[in-house]
Design an enzyme around this catalytic site. Structure first.
Site, PDB file in Angstrom:
ATOM      1  CB  CYS A 133      -0.930   0.006   1.211  1.00 52.26           C
ATOM      2  SG  CYS A 133      -2.007   1.457   1.261  1.00 52.26           S
ATOM      3  CB  CYS A 138      -0.577   2.519   3.966  1.00 49.89           C
ATOM      4  SG  CYS A 138      -2.065   1.821   3.255  1.00 49.89           S
ATOM      5  CG  ASP A 139       3.218   1.302   4.371  1.00 51.11           C
ATOM      6  OD1 ASP A 139       2.703   1.766   5.401  1.00 51.11           O
ATOM      7  OD2 ASP A 139       3.099   0.118   4.019  1.00 51.11           O
TER       8      ASP A 139
END
Ligand code: NAP
Length: 332
Positions: free
Chosen positions: A153, A156-157
């Site tokens: 992701c 997300c990261d």
């Protein structure tokens, strides 16, 4: 069992929630505070091929920086422990089993668990999520689960410090891979898109954006055959899908974008309508499925946003709608 009601002479729970990610726990918090005494089937850990844990995808995420309320960030596991504790504080009951089969012909429904028991429920909230697809390399899975620079992701990261101004790679040729490559190009020094064919699956508009970005380089007809590095990724080994030749490419981040698989296998034969990709189909508005009294929330019904905060919002909606649906039938 406490919290059960009787309708037509049959004992049944008011609400059973299947799944324990942000959607499931948020639904539980709302349902518990509405005195519905929900049960959450939180699932059992499995590893096939990548770990699947109660708590869902966030259990595989080291640092969460975009969940509101945590200005300094929070680890994925800690966030899910907090969700769980909050749900339990209001009386949610938790069962550490999977639901393996559902009879949803009419409310109260019958659910069969991996522990060999059955539970009856007037309303059911499906919140089993979706798991990212992985290539399946041991090196990939090891670094993905230990914060070693492999992620499924980018949203997300990708903005985390280790990836800033570093060469990064995205695997995949669909819209997600294009979106992730464009996103990562804001942070990385360079982004390689590794695709197994010589032609993208992504929509033309998203392809054009990627192909025009000077920080993104396409690596065609290649697959990742190994991830290099002990504690943190140092590079990837690429194998040509045309002639089998190999080469290594130094990168400090690897983002796998080869699709997701919604956890809907247990709904086989239940009558719940799924879309072409296997996600639960919701009615035009709200969180009810095609079956009255069966609601869905989070990634199991959302192939687009896939964020903890959107899953939570959907869990809240499903709980409120199930409460109203039950109340309209005289079940409080
Ligand atoms: P997808 O469309 O299924 O694409 C998956 C990609 O991964 C394909 O290019 C596929 O290669 C590749 N792939 C699959 N297995 C692989 C493996 N084992 N090793 C290497 N490569 C592999 O998945 P997605 O990109 O996640 O998109 C899912 C859905 O969401 C699509 O309908 C998409 O349009 C939609 N979506 C839309 C947006 C948007 O509109 N903003 C954004 C994201 C996603 P092949 O092409 O060779 O099969």
């Amino acid at each position: 069992m406490s919290g059960s009601t009787h309708a037509g002479g049959e004992a049944a729970e008011r609400v059973v929630i299947i799944g324990s990610g942000p959607a499931g726990w948020t639904a539980a918090i709302y349902a518990a505070r509405a005195n519905l005494s929900p049960i959450v089937y939180e699932g059992v850990p499995s590893a096939n091929p990548a770990p699947v844990l109660p708590g869902g995808q966030l259990m595989l995420t080291t640092e969460v920086e975009n969940y509101p309320g945590f200005p300094e960030g929070v680890s994925g596991t800690e966030l899910m422990e907090l969700f769980r504790a909050q749900a339990m504080r209001f009386g949610t009951r938790v069962v550490g089993e999977n639901i393996e089969r559902c009879e949803l012909g009419g409310s109260p429904f019958t659910l069969h668990s991996s522990g060999g028991s059955t539970v009856r429920a007037h309303a059911v909230i499906l919140a089993t999520g979706a798991t990212a697809n992985w290539i399946g390399l041991p090196s990939e899975l090891r670094l993905a689960t230990t914060g070693g620079g492999v992620s499924a992701c980018a949203v997300c990261d990708g903005a985390l410090p280790p990836f800033r101004d570093q060469p990064l790679a995205v695997v995949g040729g669909g819209d997600t891979a294009m979106e992730e490559a464009s996103y990562l190009a804001k942070f990385g020094s360079k982004v390689y898109v590794i695709h197994r064919r010589g032609e993208l699956r992504a929509s033309k508009a998203m392809q054009d954006r990627v192909l025009a970005n000077p920080k993104i380089e396409m690596v065609w007809n290649s697959r990742v055959s190994d991830v290099l590095g002990k504690d943190f990724i140092e590079g990837i080994e690429l194998t040509s899908t045309i002639d089998g030749s190999t080469r290594s490419l130094p990168v400090r981040g690897l983002f796998i974008a080869i699709g997701h698989s919604p956890a809907t296998g247990f709904l086989s034969g239940s009558g719940v309508e799924l879309d072409e990709a296997g996600y639960v189909r919701l009615r035009t508005r709200g969180s009810m499925t095609n079956i009255e009294g069966v609601f869905a929330a989070g990634d199991v019904a959302d192939s687009v946003y896939r964020q903890a905060i959107t899953a939570s919002g959907m869990g809240c909606q499903a709980a409120i709608e199930s409460e109203r649906w039950l109340a309209a039938r005289g079940i409080h």
